[in-house]
Design an enzyme around this catalytic site. Structure first.
Site: not given
Ligand code: BGC
Length: 785
Positions: A223
């Site tokens: 993530d």
């Molecule tokens: C989120 C993810 C997301 C990623 C990219 C993170 O803060 O938890 O779900 O895909 O950001 O935007």
């Protein structure tokens, strides 16, 4: 599709520095280009394509949020939505879609519940697999997330989910396991810790389970900002760190190589997966998609997802001769989705009130409530009085839009709305409530109102779908994918903490209410239609050749003239008495079209693995020998037929559960009880860092008493004030991220506002090295000037 890459050859010519560079992203959304290998572009979903460029996102079709789409209980529909989003991704040149989200709704206050399908692993997993199939049918890769036990937003980058291994497998990992059958190209690890170790460097999770047990061969991506120790993460099985680590990770990997903690073979293994991903998903942007066709699909999905929760005296559908009052600010402008990384720049959006106009329906409109006390009192009087001449009052009620990064404070509606609905109903109005919310909402007025239609966060065609359902163009066919409890008190307080004990174990969602034998407001699987459906019959036939295989058929009839859909649900109830088990668990469902005055039959095949439980000692699924109930139901609280069958299993022992877990659960499960079930000591709670021990892994909140942090916090608050509205969830989300993320993550996500050097300066100052730290901060300001 690209020519097939000669991956081994590429690995030969890359230097070790080039290899290391490729293990983290290039900017926010790309992998690193290497020689002939172009970059892979990633973008968020899940309720539409969020292709961010600079400060804005490309316009895209906004589909119902996952929490609504799941109410359709329709895998074919979800697959088509996935394919449409995949098509928009290929048009924009996106290769990997960061969706679907497969976390379980453990608690109704979960801030990202709106991005997830359900409280039930089977429903989540089957819809997730359908979504993946749809996306990948277009050539774009899907990335299932967030692996795993990412069930709260509070302190999401620190919190430690303490989950026993059986609940982990049967509840929290199950949706991922099921969705893996659709072969998603990637899995995204979660921010949080699981049983003492960050998911991004959790070998048990990323290798022992994901690779060895589940057989996943694709890419594991972090993530955004989830990596803590890059070398440990690589060794644990994390291939690609996202986004760009801005130089923070390369030295860590180099040192680890030198010390032997990792080898070049570890690096190559992950690089192969990155290059294979490229080979699988790389497509040139191909320009276009049909926004009208996608709007039509968003509308179809929205229609399939609204849930009729109450309809006394058949007040719905409304007829055009009725004089209608429409009440509530939300009718003028209502959220159609949530905030954060899933937020789509919707191509279209028409407010509910405008929709009445478009359909040529004249209504008397009253704004009804306001968060401003005086204004609220004025509107309140005006509405209760003004609605008097109307036959029906349709109140658009709901919560503010939710956002990633912030848990809901409670499941109540704003008090002024509860008060207004109660007053309208008490004054004798026939009240129909349209509920705009990310999930479960308490309804203290439920007995007084005539009807409730759950319109959720239903995407760009949501307002139309709700209106057409109110007026009967469509027969409501959504069913709740989560329980609506009466209130949240009975859920206990293991939520939103730094270390969260999942002491309820397997008993999540309806499994919990079954276990505590408590009534709920609206059960999982529940929903009404404008027709009367009766369940006629359930037949079970055992296979001739396979003793543990069954064909179950359930016949339902439609007693009305109107075609309707019925979602037939099949649950299994373990009656062997050998192990701790939920009273029932969903194993199959079918959405049947039942034509007016006719009947239809759902046919389900069950096999041995549907009766299995996860044996934590043997580390595999096994079957208890004994009797099982097979239940046909129209919701978790409405079992129409139950029959018992014998299933042969290789598990004949008894696994006594701790006494405290004896059903029904009457007392609060203590730490001691849960420790017994957990099977040993809980991982130690990490001590809060103190002066002298701060690192980039610490948050501003950890360091809030130091001068450097104070200066930065002040600047962040000033910025939040100028860019967000007071009291808004956007402000809460911005502050929550800035205060409660590790400084390293803030730096790599801040697009240059805070460089790693500045972050290090703040850490130095907090550790008492005032001048050293200040010098780093000032240098940055000078460079900027
Ligand atoms: C989120 C993810 C997301 C990623 C990219 C993170 O803060 O938890 O779900 O895909 O950001 O935007």
């Amino acid at each position: 599709m690209s020519e097939t890459l000669d991956i081994e050859n590429i690995l030969q010519y890359l230097t070790i520095d080039e290899k290391i560079a490729m293990l983290s992203g290039d900017g926010m959304w790309h992998t690193v280009r290497a020689g002939e290998v172009e970059r892979v572009r990633m973008s968020d979903g899940p309720n539409g394509l969020r292709m961010v460029e600079g400060a804005s996102a490309l316009p895209a079709t906004c589909f119902p949020t996952a929490s609504m789409l799941a109410n359709s209980w329709d895998t074919r529909l979800v697959e088509r939505v996935g394919a449409a989003i995949g098509t928009e991704a290929t048009a924009a040149g996106v290769h990997l879609l960061l969706a679907p989200g497969l976390n379980i709704k453990r608690h109704p206050r979960g801030g990202r519940n709106f991005e997830y399908f359900s409280e039930d692993p089977y429903l989540s997993g089957t819809l997730g697999a359908a979504y993946v199939r749809g996306v990948q049918s277009t050539g774009v890769g899907a990335c299932i997330k967030h692996f795993a036990a990412n069930n709260q937003e509070t302190l999401r980058m620190y919190t430690d989910a303490i989950v026993d291994d059986r609940a982990l497998h049967e509840i929290y990992l199950k949706p991922f396991e099921i969705a893996l059958s659709a072969k998603p190209k990637a899995v995204m690890c979660a921010y949080n810790k699981l049983n003492g170790e960050y998911c991004s460097q959790n070998k048990y999770l990323l290798t022992d389970v994901l690779r060895d047990e589940f057989g996943f061969e694709g890419l594991v991506v972090s993530d955004w900002g989830a990596v803590r120790d890059r070398a440990k993460a690589l060794a644990a099985g994390l291939d690609l760190e996202m986004p760009d680590s801005l130089g923070l990770s390369a030295p860590v990997l180099k040192n680890a190589l030198e010390s032997g903690a990792i080898t070049e073979a570890d690096i190559d293994r992950s690089l192969r997966r990155i290059l294979e991903l490229f080979d699988d998903v790389y497509l040139e942007a191909n320009g276009d998609f049909d926004p009208d066709a996608h709007d039509a699909l968003a509308h179809e999905a929205a229609v399939a997802s609204v849930v009729l929760l109450k309809n006394d005296n058949k007040i719905l559908p409304l007829t055009r001769d009725k004089k209608i009052a429409v009440v509530g600010e939300l009718a003028q402008s209502c959220p159609i989705q949530g905030g954060g990384s899933s937020h789509v720049s919707a191509i279209r959006n028409v407010s509910p009130l405008d929709m009445f106009m478009r359909f040529g329906i004249e209504v008397a409109y009253f704004s009804g409530y306001s968060s401003d006390k005086e204004e609220n009192d004025r509107r309140f009087e005006e509405t209760v009085e003004g609605a008097k001449d109307c036959d029906v009052v349709v109140v658009y009620a709901g919560t503010p839009a939710p956002s990633e990064g912030v848990d809901r404070k409670d499941i109540a509606l704003p008090p002024e709305q509860d008060r207004l609905i109660t007053a309208l109903a008490t004054a004798g109005h026939k009240v129909v409530v349209v509920l705009i919310a990310p999930g479960a909402v308490a309804m203290p007025w439920i007995k007084r109102v005539s009807a409730v239609l759950y319109g959720g966060l239903n995407g760009q065609a949501g307002a139309r779908a709700v209106l057409e359902t109110l007026y009967g163009r469509y027969n409501p066919c959504g069913r709740l994918s989560e329980t609506f409890p009466i209130d949240e008190d009975e859920l206990g307080d293991d939520f939103g903490t730094r270390r969260t004990l999942y002491r309820e174990s397997l008993f999540v969602g309806y499994r919990y209410y079954d276990a505590i034998e408590r009534r709920v407001l609206f059960p999982f699987g529940y929903g009404l239609s404008y027709s009367e459906i009766v369940y006629d019959d359930m037949k079970i036939a055992r296979d001739r050749d396979d003793y543990n295989k069954f064909t179950v058929s359930v016949t339902v009839s439609n007693k009305s003239m109107r075609d309707a859909y019925e979602v037939v649900q099949l649950y299994i109830s373990d009656r062997t008495g050998k192990i701790l088990s939920p009273q029932k668990q969903l194993v199959r469902y079918a959405k049947l079209l039942v034509e007016g005055e006719s009947s239809a039959t759902a046919v389900f095949e069950l096999s041995e693995k549907d009766f299995a439980f996860y044996d934590t000692k043997a580390r595999k699924y096994r079957v208890c020998d004994g009797q099982y109930g097979i239940l046909a139901a129209s919701s978790a609280a409405d079992i129409k037929f139950a029959k018992s069958v014998h299933v042969r299993g290789d598990f004949n022992d008894k696994l006594p559960a701790p006494e405290a877990y004896k059903m029904p659960l009457r007392e609060k499960i203590t730490d001691e009880n849960f420790r017994e079930l957990f099977g040993g000591e809980f991982p130690e709670e990490a001590p809060l860092p103190a002066k002298g021990t701060f690192t980039l892994d610490c948050s501003l909140d950890d360091m809030k008493n130091s001068l450097g942090a104070k200066l930065v916090i002040r600047a962040i608050k000033r910025n939040a004030k100028s860019t967000t509205l007071p009291g808004s969830v956007d402000r809460d989300a911005l502050l929550a991220f800035s205060m409660n993320a590790p400084l390293s993550a803030v730096a790599i996500m801040s697009d240059g506002t805070m460089t790693p050097d500045m972050a290090q300066g703040i850490v130095d100052m907090a550790n008492g090295k005032l001048f050293k730290g200040l010098a780093k901060l000032i240098k940055k300001q000078k460079d900027r000037a």
